[in-house]
Design a protein around this motif. Structure first.
Motif: not given
Ligand code: NDP
Length: 271
Positions: A204-217, A219-229
């Motif tokens: 999913l991440w190999q082509t460097g997509p834009v990652a968007y989480d509808m959640m906010y707060g 703290q970094e969300t688990p989904f955006l942390a996954q994308a960053r990693a």
């Protein structure tokens, strides 16, 4: 007193940012209005909304868990609310209570500040109310394809069928994503709320997509942390969508389009 009154109705509603956002829009555009929080009992949305409008309220926003009830409460629905099966914005006109849904327009407006959508391969994770509300507005932007993937595959398949006439849409379970890649990956699940990360394949991440989480707060969300990693550079949370859907509601009520950028900066600083 002729000040127009608006409200956000939800349960719980104490943490809603909508009053702050609409107060900022009103200041910016010189509109005189008040905007309050109204907590409806879980079995009392219709009473709360009807009473607010009968007592002089001009319109209201509707949040969790009442968007489907608001859809049934409205006498007139916009096309996009009809397609979404949910309403987040209500107001009174001569013919009765009008219901619209600005969530999808808010997401698209926020996305377009950061990327283009035409011709893109989009992945939408989740098949709940938030996902359903954004599908038609995303397809309006003419992406190459929209894939809806959900933990319960049947719900994603059903949604894809529901929107099939509007564009190239597929529905599947999360396991179906193995080996696939996209230009934009949107998380519309509530997994981040529970602090859980989704079982997503590395492809999913190999082509460097834009990652968007509808959640906010804060703290970094688990989904955006996954994308960053996974090395994803462009990672966006849902605060921009929140401000943009509010701007769209403000436009429906007041006929003016507020500038969302300074309000987003102010809100981010207050998180
Ligand atoms: P729903 O309860 O309607 O749907 C939840 C979705 O998340 C379902 O697809 C569900 O899958 C999935 N899900 C939940 N937990 C997990 C998990 N642990 N693993 C995998 N999938 C999971 O919620 P909504 O659609 O109303 O809301 C979703 C999110 O969107 C929320 O976080 C909400 O805060 C956010 N949102 C943000 C907005 C904004 O303006 N920024 C506006 C609206 C919503 P399944 O079907 O298998 O149960």
């Amino acid at each position: 007193d002729m000040t127009d009154r608006y409200a956000v109705i939800g349960n719980p509603v104490a943490h809603s940012k909508s009053p702050l956002i609409h107060a900022a829009f009103a200041r910016q555009t010189g509109q005189k209005l008040v905007y309050e929080r109204l907590e409806a009992p879980l079995d009392g949305f219709v009473d709360t909304a009807a009473q607010f409008l009968a007592m002089g309220g001009s319109g209201c926003n509707v949040t969790v868990p009442f968007k489907e009830e608001a859809f049934r409460f409205a006498n007139l629905l916009s096309d996009r609310a009809e397609l979404a099966g949910a309403v987040n914005t209500l107001w009174l006109d001569d013919e009765g209570v009008v219901g619209d849904n600005t969530d999808g327009a808010g997401l698209v407006a926020d996305l377009l500040l950061h990327t283009t959508l035409a011709g893109k391969r989009i992945l939408l994770l989740g098949a709940g109310g938030a996902a359903r509300g954004v599908i038609a507005p995303l397809l309006d932007e003419e992406p190459a394809s929209l894939c809806i993937a959900n933990r319960s595959a049947d719900k994603a398949v059903a949604l894809a069928g529901h929107f099939a006439e509007l564009g190239e849409v597929a529905g599947m379970g999360l396991a179906g994503l193995d080996g696939q890649s996209f230009d934009l990956v949107i998380n519309a699940t509530s997994a981040s709320l529970a602090g859980a990360s989704l079982p997503l394949p590395a492809s999913l991440w190999q082509t460097g997509p834009v990652a968007y989480d509808m959640m906010y707060g804060t703290q970094e969300t688990p989904f955006l942390a996954q994308a960053r990693a996974a090395g994803v550079q462009q990672r966006l949370d849902g605060l921009g969508m929140l401000v943009a859907q509010a701007a769209e509601a403000f436009y429906l009520w007041r006929g003016l389009r507020p500038d969302t950028a300074p309000v987003l900066i102010e809100l981010r600083a207050q998180l």
